[in-house]
Design a protein around this motif. Structure first.
Motif, short mmCIF file in Angstrom:
data_model
loop_
_atom_site.label_atom_id
_atom_site.label_comp_id
_atom_site.label_asym_id
_atom_site.label_seq_id
_atom_site.Cartn_x
_atom_site.Cartn_y
_atom_site.Cartn_z
N ASN A 76 0.83 -1.21 0.00
CA ASN A 76 0.00 0.00 0.00
C ASN A 76 0.86 1.26 0.00
O ASN A 76 0.55 2.24 -0.69
CB ASN A 76 -0.92 -0.01 1.22
CG ASN A 76 -1.97 -1.10 1.16
OD1 ASN A 76 -2.31 -1.59 0.08
ND2 ASN A 76 -2.49 -1.52 2.30
N GLU B 202 2.40 2.51 -3.39
CA GLU B 202 1.57 3.20 -4.38
C GLU B 202 1.86 4.69 -4.40
O GLU B 202 2.01 5.30 -5.47
CB GLU B 202 0.09 2.94 -4.09
CG GLU B 202 -0.84 3.52 -5.14
CD GLU B 202 -2.28 3.10 -4.94
OE1 GLU B 202 -3.04 3.16 -5.92
OE2 GLU B 202 -2.65 2.70 -3.82
N GLN C 120 1.55 -7.87 -5.22
CA GLN C 120 0.17 -8.01 -4.75
C GLN C 120 -0.34 -9.44 -4.93
O GLN C 120 -1.13 -9.92 -4.12
CB GLN C 120 -0.73 -7.05 -5.52
CG GLN C 120 -0.69 -5.62 -5.07
CD GLN C 120 -1.71 -4.78 -5.81
OE1 GLN C 120 -1.83 -4.84 -7.03
NE2 GLN C 120 -2.47 -4.00 -5.08
N ARG D 98 -8.99 0.42 -8.96
CA ARG D 98 -8.79 0.40 -7.51
C ARG D 98 -10.15 0.39 -6.82
O ARG D 98 -11.16 0.82 -7.38
CB ARG D 98 -7.98 1.62 -7.05
CG ARG D 98 -6.58 1.68 -7.65
CD ARG D 98 -5.71 0.58 -7.11
NE ARG D 98 -4.37 0.63 -7.69
CZ ARG D 98 -3.97 -0.11 -8.70
NH1 ARG D 98 -4.82 -0.95 -9.29
NH2 ARG D 98 -2.74 -0.03 -9.16
N ARG E 51 -9.39 -4.85 -8.69
CA ARG E 51 -10.17 -4.21 -7.63
C ARG E 51 -10.25 -5.10 -6.40
O ARG E 51 -10.13 -4.63 -5.26
CB ARG E 51 -11.57 -3.89 -8.15
CG ARG E 51 -12.44 -3.14 -7.15
CD ARG E 51 -13.76 -2.74 -7.76
NE ARG E 51 -14.67 -3.86 -7.89
CZ ARG E 51 -15.38 -4.12 -8.98
NH1 ARG E 51 -15.23 -3.38 -10.07
NH2 ARG E 51 -16.22 -5.14 -9.01
N ASP F 77 -6.84 -5.17 -4.64
CA ASP F 77 -6.61 -3.89 -3.97
C ASP F 77 -7.43 -3.79 -2.69
O ASP F 77 -6.95 -3.32 -1.66
CB ASP F 77 -6.96 -2.76 -4.92
CG ASP F 77 -6.73 -1.39 -4.31
OD1 ASP F 77 -5.56 -1.03 -4.10
OD2 ASP F 77 -7.72 -0.68 -4.02
N ARG F 78 -8.67 -4.24 -2.74
CA ARG F 78 -9.52 -4.22 -1.54
C ARG F 78 -8.95 -5.13 -0.45
O ARG F 78 -8.96 -4.78 0.73
CB ARG F 78 -10.94 -4.65 -1.90
CG ARG F 78 -11.88 -4.73 -0.70
CD ARG F 78 -13.30 -4.97 -1.14
NE ARG F 78 -13.37 -6.01 -2.13
CZ ARG F 78 -14.12 -5.93 -3.23
NH1 ARG F 78 -14.87 -4.89 -3.46
NH2 ARG F 78 -14.13 -6.92 -4.10
N GLN G 130 -6.23 -3.46 1.35
CA GLN G 130 -6.75 -2.48 2.31
C GLN G 130 -7.30 -3.15 3.56
O GLN G 130 -7.26 -2.59 4.66
CB GLN G 130 -7.85 -1.65 1.66
CG GLN G 130 -7.42 -0.78 0.50
CD GLN G 130 -8.59 0.01 -0.06
OE1 GLN G 130 -9.37 0.63 0.67
NE2 GLN G 130 -8.74 0.00 -1.38
#
Length: 700
Positions: free
Chosen positions: A205, A208, A235, A361, A556, A559-560, A563
Motif C-alpha cells: 500500500n 503506491e 500483490q 482500484r 479491484r 486492492d480491496r 486495504q
C-alpha cells in the motif's frame, strides 16, 4: 534511543537554509506575511528530492486553485454569512472528496485547494475588498517557499527516492520469504505469520504513493514501468501462496501426514530458493537455473490423467500447478528488483495470466462521502458558532478546525491524530510566545535572527524524516514559524497574540470533539464494509451477469484485500478473517476461471460447473443480504464433488485421443479441475482431511 543519522542532519540543515532564504527574500520584497514562505518550506520539504518536487508542484497548484475560489466567492456572498458558510463547506467537502479519491501524490492538489479557500476567505469577511490582495500575497509567499525548498533540495546533496523504494522492496522480500517458508511448512496461522502478512500488505500500500512520486525523481519511464509491474506481482504473491497452502495441507493429511514421493524434497528446495540472497550484481535479464530446475521437477511429479480421478491425484495436480505459479511470480519479482536497482536491463516475464494488467482500484464511496460530509458539516457548525458569538478572532478557530478535519479525513480513526495536532499546536504557541516576547526584542538584524532560530529548528528538523515523529515535528515547525509572524519591524502585542492563538487552539479542540462524536466507529466498520463488498464481488464472479473487464475486477478485489489486511488484528486462529478473506478472493478467481472455461468445454461438464457457480452466487448473496458470513451449505459441497466427477470422467475419455483438439480440451479440463478443487478447499477448509467425492462412474 536512536539518534539522528547523518542523512537526518543534512536534511534538517538544508531545510533550515531554504527556510531562512525564503524568509530573507520575503522580507526584502516586503511581502505582507513573509513567515508564510518560511512555513511553506517546512511543509513541502522531504528528505527525497522527487517527493519534494511533486509536493511543491501540487501545493502551488492547490494554493492557486483555492485562492481563486476565495476571490470568486467572497464578494457575492459575504453579505449572507450563513449561506457563505454553506458554500465554504461545500467547497471544502467536494475538494476533500476528490483528494481521498486519489491515492497518488496528485491528491495534494485537491487537499490544498479544499482548505486554502477557507483560510483565505474567512478572514476576508470583515474586509471583502481586500480578498484579492490577500489571495495574491498568499500565493506569492507560498510560491516563494516552494521555489526555495525545491532549489535547495535539488542543488545541495540531493537524495533520490529510488533507493528508498528499493529498501522498502527489500523489506517486502524478507517478509515474503518468511511468509513463504511458513506456508510451505504448513503453518498458515499464528501471530508471526499474521504479522508478516500485515507488513507485506502495508508495504504494498505504501509503495503506491512512492511510485507516484518516482516520476519526479529523474527516473526513466521504462524503469518506472518496471516498478509498477513489480508492485503488481507483489500483490499477487499473497493470494497465490494462500491458494497453495490448502492443497498442501489437504494432501499431507489425506496421505496420513506424509508427503507423496519426491514432494518433500521439492518443498525443502523451494524454501531454500525463497531464502536465497538477492544477487548483488546483474546485467539485464538472466534465467534463474534454480527456478528452471524446480519447474522440471514439478513437471516430473505431475500425475497422469488417470490419477486425477482420485482425490489425492487431484490435490497433487492442484498443488503442483499453484507451486509453479508461485515460482513464476517470485522469479519475476527477483528479476524486476535487479532491473530497478541497476536501472538497466531487459526482462521476459515468466508469470503470464489474464489477472495481470488491471488498473482499477477499490474505493468505499459510502465511507468517503460520510468522512467528507462530516468535515463539511464541521465547517458549517463552526461558522455558525463564530457568527452567533461575534468573536473577532473566530475565523482562526474555523480555519484550523477545517484544516484538521481535512488532514485526517481518510483515516478510520481521525480523533487521536486531531488531538496530536492540538498538542503540537499548543507547544508551538508556547515556543512562539517565548521567541516573540523574550528573544526577538534582543534581535537587531537578520543574521542574529538566523542564529537564534538555528538550534531549535535544526533539532526539530532532524526528527521530520522519522515516521513516528513526522506529524508532530512538521506541525511544531510550521506553526511556530507562523505564530511568531516575523515582519520587517518588531511589533508584538501580548493580548492580540494570546487571543488569536487561543482561537486556533479552540478550533482544534472543537475538531477533536467533533471527530470523536461523529466518527467513533474505527477500523471495525471499514473492515466490515470491505468484507461485504468483497462478498458482493464474489457473487458477481459466479453469476451470469456480464463483466466488462475481468482484469479490472481482479485488480479491484486484490486492492480491496490489501486495504483489509492491515485493519485486521494478528491472531492465532486458523479461521481468522484475513485468512477467510484470502479464501473469498480465491473463490472469486476460481469462479472467473470456470466462467472462462465453460465456454470452451464440451460434454456434460459445463452444466455441472454452471450448477456449482449458481450455488456459490446464492451463498454469497445470502451473506451480503444478512450482513454476516453464513455457514456454507453442505449441498454446495455435493455439487462441487459432482462437477469434479464429471470433469474427471470427461478428462479420462479424452486422455487417449491423439488429436490436437483433444489435447487442448484435456488441458482445459485439467484447469477446470484445478479451479473446482480450489473452490472446494476454499469453501470447506474444515474438511481438509480425506473428503469422499462421488465415484466417477456413478456421476457419468
Amino acid at each position: 534511543m536512536v539518534y539522528p543519522s547523518l542523512r537526518d542532519w543534512l536534511f534538517s540543515v538544508k531545510t533550515f537554509a531554504a527556510a531562512m532564504t525564503a524568509l530573507y527574500i520575503g522580507l526584502a520584497l516586503e511581502l505582507p506575511r513573509p513567515y508564510w514562505a518560511m512555513a511553506t518550506v517546512y511543509i513541502v520539504s522531504n528528505p527525497f528530492v522527487g517527493a519534494t518536487r511533486s509536493k511543491a508542484l501540487y501545493r502551488a497548484l492547490g494554493t492557486m486553485l483555492g485562492a481563486s475560489a476565495a476571490v470568486l466567492l467572497v464578494p457575492p456572498f459575504v453579505e449572507s454569512p450563513y449561506l457563505f458558510s454553506v458554500i465554504v463547506a461545500l467547497w471544502t467537502g467536494t475538494l476533500l472528496y476528490l483528494a481521498v479519491s486519489d491515492r497518488t501524490a496528485r491528491s495534494y492538489v485537491f487537499l490544498l485547494a479544499g482548505y486554502t479557500m477557507p483560510i483565505i476567505a474567512l478572514p476576508s469577511v470583515t474586509n471583502p475588498t481586500g480578498v484579492f490582495d490577500l489571495a495574491v500575497s498568499r500565493t506569492e509567499e507560498i510560491t516563494l517557499g516552494i521555489v526555495c525548498a525545491s532549489i535547495v533540495g535539488s542543488a545541495l546533496f540531493p537524495s533520490r527516492l529510488a533507493p528508498t523504494i528499493i529498501e522498502r522492496t527489500d523489506a517486502w522480500f524478507r517478509d515474503a520469504a518468511f511468509y513463504a517458508t511458513e506456508t510451505l511448512s504448513g503453518r498458515i496461522a499464528g501471530s508471526a505469520v499474521s504479522g508478516a502478512r500485515q507488513r507485506i500488505a502495508a508495504t504494498i500500500n505504501g509503495l503506491e504513493l512512492l511510485l507516484s512520486q518516482l516520476a519526479y525523481d529523474h527516473t526513466r519511464p521504462d524503469v518506472l514501468a518496471r516498478a509498477h509491474e513489480l508492485r503488481g506481482r507483489q500483490q499477487l504473491l499473497l493470494p497465490i501462496m494462500s491458494a497453495l497452502a490448502d492443497p498442501l495441507i489437504a494432501l499431507y493429511n489425506s496421505s496420513r501426514q506424509t508427503w507423496p514421493e519426491g514432494l518433500e524434497s521439492l518443498l525443502a528446495d523451494l524454501i531454500e530458493w525463497f531464502n536465497e540472497p538477492m544477487p548483488a550484481v546483474s546485467e539485464g535479464y538472466h534465467p534463474d537455473p534454480t527456478a528452471d530446475a524446480l519447474r522440471e521437477r514439478i513437471a516430473a511429479l505431475q500425475p497422469p490423467p488417470s490419477a486425477l480421478a482420485s482425490w489425492d491425484g487431484a490435490l497433487l495436480s492442484n498443488a503442483l500447478w499453484r507451486m509453479k505459479q508461485v515460482i513464476d511470480v517470485w522469479q519475476d519479482c527477483r528479476s524486476l528488483r535487479i532491473i530497478i536497482t541497476r536501472e538497466e536491463g531487459s526482462w521476459r516475464p515468466r508469470f503470464r495470466h489474464w489477472r495481470l494488467g488491471g488498473t482499477e482500484r477499490f474505493y468505499d464511496h459510502g465511507i468517503m462521502l460520510f468522512s467528507t460530509g462530516s468535515a463539511a458539516a464541521a465547517v458549517v457548525l463552526a461558522c455558525s458558532l463564530w457568527i452567533g458569538s461575534g468573536w473577532n478572532d473566530g475565523a482562526s478557530a474555523v480555519t484550523l478546525a477545517a484544516v484538521a478535519c481535512c488532514f485526517f479525513a481518510a483515516l478510520d480513526e481521525p480523533a487521536p491524530f486531531v488531538f496530536r495536532f492540538f498538542v503540537a499546536t499548543a507547544i508551538s504557541v508556547v515556543a512562539a510566545g517565548v521567541y516573540l516576547f523574550a528573544v526577538l526584542p534582543h534581535v537587531h538584524d537578520f543574521p542574529m535572527l538566523v542564529v537564534m532560530f538555528a538550534a531549535p529548528f535544526i533539532f526539530v528538523g532532524t526528527l521530520i524524516p522519522r515516521p513516528q515523529f513526522n506529524l508532530a515535528t512538521v506541525l511544531v515547525a510550521v506553526n511556530t514559524a507562523t505564530f511568531i509572524s516575523i515582519q520587517d519591524a518588531y511589533d508584538a502585542n501580548f493580548f492580540v497574540f494570546l487571543n488569536s492563538n487561543l482561537a486556533g487552539l479552540a478550533g482544534l479542540l472543537y475538531a477533536y470533539v467533533w471527530t470523536r462524536v461523529t466518527r467513533p466507529f474505527g477500523a471495525e466498520l471499514a473492515a466490515a464494509r470491505l468484507l461485504r463488498s468483497s462478498w458482493a464481488d464474489v457473487a458477481l464472479t459466479a453469476s451470469t451477469r456480464p463483466i466488462d473487464d475481468p482484469r479490472n475486477l481482479a485488480a479491484r478485489m486484490v486492492d480491496r484485500l490489501m486495504q483489509l489486511i492491515p485493519r485486521l488484528a494478528a491472531t492465532d486462529d486458523h479461521r481468522h478473517p484475513s485468512i477467510e478473506s484470502f479464501r473469498d478472493l480465491r473463490i472469486a478467481f476460481n469462479a472467473l476461471d470456470l466462467r472462462r472455461l465453460t465456454r470452451k468445454l464440451g460434454g456434460e461438464a459445463p452444466a455441472a460447473i454452471d450448477h456449482v457457480l449458481d450455488d456459490v452466487r446464492r451463498y454469497y448473496e445470502s451473506c451480503v443480504a444478512r450482513r454476516k458470513r453464513e455457514p456454507v451449505p453442505d449441498s454446495l459441497m455435493s455439487s462441487i464433488d459432482a462437477a469434479v466427477a464429471r470433469v474427471t470422467v470427461q478428462g479420462l475419455a479424452n486422455a487417449g485421443a491423439p488429436s490436437a483438439t483433444s489435447q487442448t480440451s484435456a488441458r482445459q479440463l485439467r484447469d477446470a479441475l484445478h479451479a473446482l478443487v480450489g473452490l472446494r478447499l476454499a469453501l470447506f477448509p474444515a474438511t481438509l482431511i480425506i473428503p469422499t467425492p462421488p465415484e466417477p462412474e456413478a456421476a457419468a
